[in-house]
Motif scaffolding. Structure first.
Motif, PDB file in Angstrom:
ATOM      1  N   LYS A 114       0.837  -1.235   0.000  1.00  0.00           N
ATOM      2  CA  LYS A 114       0.000   0.000   0.000  1.00  0.00           C
ATOM      3  C   LYS A 114       0.857   1.263   0.000  1.00  0.00           C
ATOM      4  O   LYS A 114       0.630   2.209   0.765  1.00  0.00           O
ATOM      5  CB  LYS A 114      -0.952  -0.002   1.203  1.00  0.00           C
ATOM      6  CG  LYS A 114      -1.847  -1.230   1.266  1.00  0.00           C
ATOM      7  CD  LYS A 114      -3.156  -0.934   1.941  1.00  0.00           C
ATOM      8  CE  LYS A 114      -4.145  -2.085   1.881  1.00  0.00           C
ATOM      9  NZ  LYS A 114      -4.259  -2.790   0.609  1.00  0.00           N
ATOM     10  N   ARG A 115       1.830   1.258  -0.889  1.00  0.00           N
ATOM     11  CA  ARG A 115       2.742   2.406  -0.950  1.00  0.00           C
ATOM     12  C   ARG A 115       2.509   3.284  -2.183  1.00  0.00           C
ATOM     13  O   ARG A 115       3.331   4.127  -2.493  1.00  0.00           O
ATOM     14  CB  ARG A 115       4.196   1.908  -0.955  1.00  0.00           C
ATOM     15  CG  ARG A 115       4.631   1.325   0.370  1.00  0.00           C
ATOM     16  CD  ARG A 115       6.127   1.324   0.498  1.00  0.00           C
ATOM     17  NE  ARG A 115       6.770   0.267  -0.256  1.00  0.00           N
ATOM     18  CZ  ARG A 115       7.650   0.480  -1.233  1.00  0.00           C
ATOM     19  NH1 ARG A 115       7.965   1.710  -1.606  1.00  0.00           N
ATOM     20  NH2 ARG A 115       8.216  -0.534  -1.854  1.00  0.00           N
ATOM     21  N   VAL A 116       1.394   3.039  -2.905  1.00  0.00           N
ATOM     22  CA  VAL A 116       1.160   3.827  -4.115  1.00  0.00           C
ATOM     23  C   VAL A 116      -0.007   4.791  -3.885  1.00  0.00           C
ATOM     24  O   VAL A 116      -1.115   4.364  -3.563  1.00  0.00           O
ATOM     25  CB  VAL A 116       0.859   2.915  -5.324  1.00  0.00           C
ATOM     26  CG1 VAL A 116       0.674   3.747  -6.583  1.00  0.00           C
ATOM     27  CG2 VAL A 116       1.979   1.904  -5.518  1.00  0.00           C
ATOM     28  N   ALA A 117       0.289   6.078  -4.053  1.00  0.00           N
ATOM     29  CA  ALA A 117      -0.778   7.087  -3.998  1.00  0.00           C
ATOM     30  C   ALA A 117      -1.315   7.235  -5.410  1.00  0.00           C
ATOM     31  O   ALA A 117      -0.540   7.461  -6.341  1.00  0.00           O
ATOM     32  CB  ALA A 117      -0.212   8.418  -3.524  1.00  0.00           C
ATOM     33  N   SER A 118      -2.642   7.085  -5.581  1.00  0.00           N
ATOM     34  CA  SER A 118      -3.164   7.194  -6.947  1.00  0.00           C
ATOM     35  C   SER A 118      -4.452   7.996  -6.978  1.00  0.00           C
ATOM     36  O   SER A 118      -5.288   7.884  -6.074  1.00  0.00           O
ATOM     37  CB  SER A 118      -3.406   5.798  -7.530  1.00  0.00           C
ATOM     38  OG  SER A 118      -4.304   5.084  -6.719  1.00  0.00           O
ATOM     39  N   VAL A 119      -4.578   8.805  -8.007  1.00  0.00           N
ATOM     40  CA  VAL A 119      -5.812   9.578  -8.207  1.00  0.00           C
ATOM     41  C   VAL A 119      -6.229   9.513  -9.671  1.00  0.00           C
ATOM     42  O   VAL A 119      -5.384   9.417 -10.556  1.00  0.00           O
ATOM     43  CB  VAL A 119      -5.659  11.068  -7.791  1.00  0.00           C
ATOM     44  CG1 VAL A 119      -5.469  11.214  -6.288  1.00  0.00           C
ATOM     45  CG2 VAL A 119      -4.536  11.747  -8.544  1.00  0.00           C
ATOM     46  N   GLN A 286       1.876   5.534   5.074  1.00  0.00           N
ATOM     47  CA  GLN A 286       1.502   6.852   5.604  1.00  0.00           C
ATOM     48  C   GLN A 286       1.837   7.951   4.597  1.00  0.00           C
ATOM     49  O   GLN A 286       1.055   8.882   4.374  1.00  0.00           O
ATOM     50  CB  GLN A 286       2.252   7.164   6.918  1.00  0.00           C
ATOM     51  CG  GLN A 286       1.889   6.297   8.089  1.00  0.00           C
ATOM     52  CD  GLN A 286       2.587   4.929   8.060  1.00  0.00           C
ATOM     53  OE1 GLN A 286       3.175   4.512   7.058  1.00  0.00           O
ATOM     54  NE2 GLN A 286       2.523   4.211   9.160  1.00  0.00           N
ATOM     55  N   GLU A 287       3.022   7.815   4.003  1.00  0.00           N
ATOM     56  CA  GLU A 287       3.444   8.822   3.024  1.00  0.00           C
ATOM     57  C   GLU A 287       2.477   8.824   1.832  1.00  0.00           C
ATOM     58  O   GLU A 287       2.135   9.880   1.312  1.00  0.00           O
ATOM     59  CB  GLU A 287       4.866   8.483   2.555  1.00  0.00           C
ATOM     60  CG  GLU A 287       5.524   9.558   1.709  1.00  0.00           C
ATOM     61  CD  GLU A 287       6.931   9.131   1.280  1.00  0.00           C
ATOM     62  OE1 GLU A 287       7.770   8.825   2.166  1.00  0.00           O
ATOM     63  OE2 GLU A 287       7.192   9.077   0.065  1.00  0.00           O
ATOM     64  N   SER A 288       2.017   7.636   1.443  1.00  0.00           N
ATOM     65  CA  SER A 288       1.130   7.595   0.267  1.00  0.00           C
ATOM     66  C   SER A 288      -0.229   8.225   0.599  1.00  0.00           C
ATOM     67  O   SER A 288      -0.837   8.869  -0.262  1.00  0.00           O
ATOM     68  CB  SER A 288       1.001   6.177  -0.283  1.00  0.00           C
ATOM     69  OG  SER A 288       0.027   5.453   0.402  1.00  0.00           O
ATOM     70  N   VAL A 289      -0.683   8.077   1.838  1.00  0.00           N
ATOM     71  CA  VAL A 289      -1.937   8.738   2.240  1.00  0.00           C
ATOM     72  C   VAL A 289      -1.769  10.256   2.161  1.00  0.00           C
ATOM     73  O   VAL A 289      -2.621  10.983   1.636  1.00  0.00           O
ATOM     74  CB  VAL A 289      -2.347   8.306   3.675  1.00  0.00           C
ATOM     75  CG1 VAL A 289      -3.510   9.157   4.187  1.00  0.00           C
ATOM     76  CG2 VAL A 289      -2.708   6.825   3.699  1.00  0.00           C
TER      77      VAL A 289
END
Ligand code: KET
Length: 417
Positions: A114-119, A286-289
């Motif tokens: 869960k280290r990928v931030a995606s939009v 946390q960083e990805s959030v």
């Protein structure tokens, strides 16, 4: 001042204003867009033999736009959907989850962790622009390096990110300038951002080989550079989505924290739906959030939230094994048709007795052939033969058909002999 006096003075000010020049009299017409302007010129031409090989939009062998069967079926399935409310600021979570699986691979550690931030973004352009704005906000002093030649560099200009160029294409070989590229990567200040096209580089159709990508990735590690992948053609280059994702996988497996802008315009034929995804690999969940929340924060005052329909089509296809298989088959058909048109164009040029070497037509990959035609030759093509393309000599192979390839080859031969 009493109320009436204020009204009188406002009226006088209004009169004064009315008599001066208009609000926008200092605004001059913007130059024609180098790509989309070609379509406008094509549409205005009434000649029966006109050919549009300008914009990168797929056509079938009859020259008609295509709606994929998998898209038709997805539309049928979502037709009953009553959901018309706003999507969240970051778009459809179902869509972004499936989009990043496609980019990084189902089994990627970065996804499991869960280290990928995606939009969800307004297609590939929107993904690049959102990232450029994010870069400007959180790494305000950084530079972005852009390949020569490229399209879409105005995205970074408008986001006020300072840009530099790096060597990519060698006009002499009409292939990759690998040593120039490596030298420029080496000489860039550590911690620079680089725009890389994941596959089917636009406009050249020239990609590094697997070995070369590995070397580039290693050098990026040594230099601490940041790779931003623009991936507008996954599946469209080779016909295989895994193969077209190889550069991303190489960088990811080398431990780079990459960002990736995906577009579903070309590979699903959803051009006007404006459906894309921006993802950023982070070091912790946390960083990805945090990163996702900031990306949303940039989107909110600009367009609030992205459109719904295209995202529903894509997630319906990618989440259903049967529809996904159908999509793979259809995207391969599109890629194969383009490859066969490359062969046909080269064959016809050689048949006409052209003394020039046209091997690059079949060596290059993806939607475009970077022909090597000069601006003057392109102007003649348009003026004398009603063939429309961008002035840098880029031919959109997607506009070439068995019906127009001989005409096109003849025109190209006439202006280049
Ligand atoms: N990246 C690349 C490499 C690319 O070729 C395009 C589109 C985009 C991003 C943006 O596509 P979007 O529709 O925003 O997902 N290229 C074609 C259209 C354009 O210029 O906008 C083209 O070069 O013809």
């Amino acid at each position: 001042m009493a109320g009436r006096a204020i009204a009188r003075s406002n009226m006088r000010a209004g009169k004064r204003f009315m008599s001066t020049a208009g609000w926008w009299s200092h605004v001059t017409p913007a130059p024609r867009d180098p790509i989309l302007g070609v379509t406008e010129a094509f549409l205005a031409d009434t000649h029966p033999s006109k050919v549009n090989v300008g914009v990168g939009a797929y056509r079938n062998d009859k020259g008609k736009p295509v709606v994929l069967q998998c898209v038709r079926e997805a539309e049928r399935r979502i037709a009953g959907s009553k959901f018309m409310e706003y999507l969240p600021m970051g778009g459809s979570v179902k869509f972004t989850e499936f989009a990043i699986r496609l980019a990084y691979g189902d089994e990627a550690d970065v996804l499991n962790d869960k280290r990928v931030a995606s939009v969800q973004t307004l297609s590939g352009t929107g993904a690049c622009r959102l990232f450029a704005d994010f870069q400007k906000r959180f790494k305000p002093e950084s530079l972005v390096y852009i390949p020569i030649p490229t399209c879409h560099h105005n995205i970074w200009r408008d986001a006020r990110v300072e840009s530099r160029l790096f060597r990519y294409y060698d006009p002499a070989t009409k292939g990759l300038d690998f040593s120039g590229l490596m030298e420029d990567v080496k000489n860039a200040p550590s911690g620079s951002f680089f725009l890389l096209h994941a596959c089917a580089h636009n406009p050249t159709g020239v990609d590094p080989s697997e070995e070369q990508w590995k070397e580039i990735s290693q050098l990026f590690k040594e230099k601490g550079h940041f790779p931003l992948f623009d991936m507008a053609y996954q599946g469209f280059a080779s016909g295989d989505t895994e193969k077209d994702g190889q550069a991303i996988r190489i960088f990811m497996n080398d431990g780079h924290q990459i960002a990736c802008g995906q577009s579903f315009a070309k590979n699903m034929g959803l051009y006007g739906q404006r459906v894309g995804c921006l993802s950023v690999i982070c070091s912790t969940p946390q960083e990805s959030v945090a990163v996702k929340s900031q990306l949303q924060q940039i989107a909110r005052p600009m367009y609030s939230n992205p459109p719904l329909h295209g995202a529903e089509i894509v997630s319906t296809i990618l989440s259903d094994p049967e529809l996904k298989d159908l999509w793979h088959k259809e995207v391969k058909e599109m890629a194969d048709r383009i490859i066969s048109m490359r062969e046909a164009l080269r064959f016809n040029l050689e048949k006409l007795g052209s003394k020039l070497n046209w091997q690059h037509v079949t060596d290059q990959i993806g939607m475009f052939c970077y022909s090597g035609l000069t601006e003057e030759q392109v102007d003649r093509l348009t003026r004398e033969f009603h063939v429309y393309l961008t002035r840098n000599g880029r031919i959109s192979m997607a506009g070439v058909t068995t019906g127009n390839v001989e005409y096109l080859a003849n025109a190209v031969h006439e202006v280049s002999k």
